[in-house]
Design a protein around this motif. Structure first.
Motif, PDB file in Angstrom:
ATOM      1  N   LEU A  69       0.839  -1.208   0.000  1.00  0.00           N
ATOM      2  CA  LEU A  69       0.000   0.000   0.000  1.00  0.00           C
ATOM      3  C   LEU A  69       0.867   1.248   0.000  1.00  0.00           C
ATOM      4  N   ASP A  70       1.927   1.235   0.791  1.00  0.00           N
ATOM      5  CA  ASP A  70       2.858   2.374   0.807  1.00  0.00           C
ATOM      6  C   ASP A  70       3.532   2.553  -0.547  1.00  0.00           C
ATOM      7  N   GLN A  71       3.926   1.438  -1.175  1.00  0.00           N
ATOM      8  CA  GLN A  71       4.574   1.526  -2.488  1.00  0.00           C
ATOM      9  C   GLN A  71       3.614   2.060  -3.552  1.00  0.00           C
ATOM     10  N   VAL A  72       2.375   1.586  -3.519  1.00  0.00           N
ATOM     11  CA  VAL A  72       1.384   2.065  -4.486  1.00  0.00           C
ATOM     12  C   VAL A  72       1.095   3.543  -4.245  1.00  0.00           C
ATOM     13  N   ALA A  73       0.961   3.945  -2.990  1.00  0.00           N
ATOM     14  CA  ALA A  73       0.727   5.359  -2.674  1.00  0.00           C
ATOM     15  C   ALA A  73       1.880   6.212  -3.196  1.00  0.00           C
ATOM     16  N   GLY A  74       3.109   5.726  -3.045  1.00  0.00           N
ATOM     17  CA  GLY A  74       4.268   6.450  -3.562  1.00  0.00           C
ATOM     18  C   GLY A  74       4.254   6.554  -5.073  1.00  0.00           C
ATOM     19  N   LEU A  75       3.900   5.455  -5.734  1.00  0.00           N
ATOM     20  CA  LEU A  75       3.799   5.460  -7.193  1.00  0.00           C
ATOM     21  C   LEU A  75       2.789   6.509  -7.654  1.00  0.00           C
ATOM     22  N   LEU A  76       1.621   6.533  -7.025  1.00  0.00           N
ATOM     23  CA  LEU A  76       0.570   7.479  -7.415  1.00  0.00           C
ATOM     24  C   LEU A  76       0.979   8.914  -7.111  1.00  0.00           C
ATOM     25  N   GLU A  77       1.609   9.111  -5.980  1.00  0.00           N
ATOM     26  CA  GLU A  77       2.050  10.460  -5.606  1.00  0.00           C
ATOM     27  C   GLU A  77       3.083  10.996  -6.595  1.00  0.00           C
ATOM     28  N   ASN A  78       3.972  10.130  -7.037  1.00  0.00           N
ATOM     29  CA  ASN A  78       5.018  10.544  -7.971  1.00  0.00           C
ATOM     30  C   ASN A  78       4.514  10.674  -9.405  1.00  0.00           C
ATOM     31  N   ALA A  79       3.270  10.289  -9.643  1.00  0.00           N
ATOM     32  CA  ALA A  79       2.717  10.319 -11.000  1.00  0.00           C
ATOM     33  C   ALA A  79       1.627  11.383 -11.145  1.00  0.00           C
ATOM     34  N   TRP A  86      -4.967   7.277 -15.861  1.00  0.00           N
ATOM     35  CA  TRP A  86      -5.784   6.063 -15.818  1.00  0.00           C
ATOM     36  C   TRP A  86      -4.887   4.829 -15.877  1.00  0.00           C
ATOM     37  N   TRP A  87      -3.835   4.906 -16.694  1.00  0.00           N
ATOM     38  CA  TRP A  87      -2.929   3.773 -16.773  1.00  0.00           C
ATOM     39  C   TRP A  87      -2.046   3.675 -15.535  1.00  0.00           C
ATOM     40  N   VAL A  88      -1.744   4.791 -14.902  1.00  0.00           N
ATOM     41  CA  VAL A  88      -0.949   4.763 -13.669  1.00  0.00           C
ATOM     42  C   VAL A  88      -1.646   3.896 -12.619  1.00  0.00           C
ATOM     43  N   VAL A  89      -2.962   3.979 -12.546  1.00  0.00           N
ATOM     44  CA  VAL A  89      -3.722   3.126 -11.626  1.00  0.00           C
ATOM     45  C   VAL A  89      -3.462   1.654 -11.960  1.00  0.00           C
ATOM     46  N   CYS A  90      -3.447   1.331 -13.228  1.00  0.00           N
ATOM     47  CA  CYS A  90      -3.162  -0.048 -13.654  1.00  0.00           C
ATOM     48  C   CYS A  90      -1.748  -0.455 -13.252  1.00  0.00           C
ATOM     49  N   GLU A  91      -0.811   0.464 -13.360  1.00  0.00           N
ATOM     50  CA  GLU A  91       0.559   0.170 -12.931  1.00  0.00           C
ATOM     51  C   GLU A  91       0.610  -0.138 -11.441  1.00  0.00           C
ATOM     52  N   GLY A  92      -0.209   0.542 -10.661  1.00  0.00           N
ATOM     53  CA  GLY A  92      -0.289   0.240  -9.235  1.00  0.00           C
ATOM     54  C   GLY A  92      -0.764  -1.183  -8.994  1.00  0.00           C
ATOM     55  N   ALA A  93      -1.792  -1.594  -9.724  1.00  0.00           N
ATOM     56  CA  ALA A  93      -2.295  -2.964  -9.606  1.00  0.00           C
ATOM     57  C   ALA A  93      -1.236  -3.968 -10.058  1.00  0.00           C
ATOM     58  N   GLU A  94      -0.532  -3.651 -11.122  1.00  0.00           N
ATOM     59  CA  GLU A  94       0.510  -4.557 -11.616  1.00  0.00           C
ATOM     60  C   GLU A  94       1.662  -4.682 -10.626  1.00  0.00           C
ATOM     61  N   LEU A  95       1.981  -3.606  -9.932  1.00  0.00           N
ATOM     62  CA  LEU A  95       3.032  -3.648  -8.917  1.00  0.00           C
ATOM     63  C   LEU A  95       2.682  -4.672  -7.832  1.00  0.00           C
ATOM     64  N   VAL A  96       1.439  -4.645  -7.372  1.00  0.00           N
ATOM     65  CA  VAL A  96       0.992  -5.576  -6.334  1.00  0.00           C
ATOM     66  C   VAL A  96       1.020  -7.013  -6.857  1.00  0.00           C
ATOM     67  N   THR A 159      -9.347  -3.007  -9.530  1.00  0.00           N
ATOM     68  CA  THR A 159      -9.132  -3.788  -8.311  1.00  0.00           C
ATOM     69  C   THR A 159      -9.736  -5.184  -8.447  1.00  0.00           C
ATOM     70  N   ALA A 160     -10.938  -5.272  -9.000  1.00  0.00           N
ATOM     71  CA  ALA A 160     -11.617  -6.563  -9.139  1.00  0.00           C
ATOM     72  C   ALA A 160     -10.873  -7.495 -10.101  1.00  0.00           C
ATOM     73  N   VAL A 161     -10.438  -6.973 -11.234  1.00  0.00           N
ATOM     74  CA  VAL A 161      -9.701  -7.801 -12.203  1.00  0.00           C
ATOM     75  C   VAL A 161      -8.395  -8.286 -11.583  1.00  0.00           C
ATOM     76  N   HIS A 162      -7.694  -7.376 -10.914  1.00  0.00           N
ATOM     77  CA  HIS A 162      -6.459  -7.750 -10.241  1.00  0.00           C
ATOM     78  C   HIS A 162      -6.702  -8.875  -9.235  1.00  0.00           C
ATOM     79  N   ASN A 163      -7.712  -8.715  -8.383  1.00  0.00           N
ATOM     80  CA  ASN A 163      -7.967  -9.701  -7.336  1.00  0.00           C
ATOM     81  C   ASN A 163      -8.424 -11.039  -7.906  1.00  0.00           C
ATOM     82  N   TYR A 164      -9.218 -10.995  -8.962  1.00  0.00           N
ATOM     83  CA  TYR A 164      -9.660 -12.231  -9.604  1.00  0.00           C
ATOM     84  C   TYR A 164      -8.461 -13.025 -10.113  1.00  0.00           C
ATOM     85  N   LEU A 165      -7.558 -12.370 -10.824  1.00  0.00           N
ATOM     86  CA  LEU A 165      -6.385 -13.066 -11.361  1.00  0.00           C
ATOM     87  C   LEU A 165      -5.426 -13.469 -10.247  1.00  0.00           C
ATOM     88  N   LEU A 166      -5.315 -12.657  -9.212  1.00  0.00           N
ATOM     89  CA  LEU A 166      -4.449 -13.006  -8.087  1.00  0.00           C
ATOM     90  C   LEU A 166      -4.961 -14.259  -7.377  1.00  0.00           C
TER      91      LEU A 166
END
Length: 197
Positions: A69-79, A86-96, A159-166
């Motif tokens: 969560l901290d890493q994703v927050a940092g990614l979003l803050e820096n972007a 919109w794609w930055v959000v996807c990058e956050g999901a991909e990071l997780v 979030t849903a697509v990420h969690n489904y595949l995870l």
């Protein structure tokens, strides 16, 4: 005799070791039957250190999520000025997803433990909502002209697509890969995102 916490100089490596040992014990002995003393002994640390670092047995299960969560927050803050927020959000999901894909065995054991304990399933739902909220807050901040309903729908869909595949990956599905997630997120980006600039 040196404890693990003394031999591991990298705090992140030490935390991952403790989490892996706790999840191993939860999977082998059961969540309720495993004591904090069992975990401390297996991890080569003290009960006091476990409580100081993780707070509780539940905290051990979800410790890497707190870091993610901290890493994703940092990614979003820096972007904040990104060309495609919109794609930055996807990058956050991909990071997780990448974190868990790199630790598939641990992800599978965690999934098995969480799926058997109602309080852990509830905590997992809260964790999912925290990621979704990070995505929503970021998009509201950087896309103020976008309809709120679209922002909520987009963050929820990512979030849903990420969690489904995870979950599929955690159950051993070899087709639930980072590439599969990327392809699905690109479809979402093309379908749901609103270009307001």
């Amino acid at each position: 005799m040196a404890t693990t916490e003394q031999t591991h100089v990298d705090p992140a490596e030490f935390r991952l070791h403790v989490v892996a040992e706790s999840i191993r014990l939860f999977a082998e002995q059961g969540y309720e039957a495993t004591t904090v003393d069992d975990i401390a002994a297996a991890a080569g640390t003290s009960r006091r250190t476990l409580f100081r670092q993780f707070g509780s047995k539940e905290g051990l299960i979800f410790a890497d999520h707190e870091s993610l969560l901290d890493q994703v927050a940092g990614l979003l803050e820096n972007a904040a000025d990104a060309d495609d927020p919109w794609w930055v959000v996807c990058e956050g999901a991909e990071l997780v997803f990448a974190h868990f894909a790199a630790n598939r065995e641990l992800a599978a054991r965690r999934y098995a433990v969480v799926s058997q304990v109602a309080t852990l399933r509830d905590r997992e739902l809260v964790m999912v909502l925290r990621y979704q909220r990070l995505f929503e807050d970021y998009l509201r901040r950087v896309q103020p002209a976008a309809p709120r309903t679209r922002i909520v729908a987009y963050a929820a869909a990512v979030t849903a697509v990420h969690n489904y595949l995870l979950r599929r990956m955690s159950r051993g599905d070899r087709e639930a890969t980072e590439a599969a997630l990327d392809a699905e997120l690109r479809r979402l980006r093309a379908t749901l995102a609103v270009d307001t600039g």
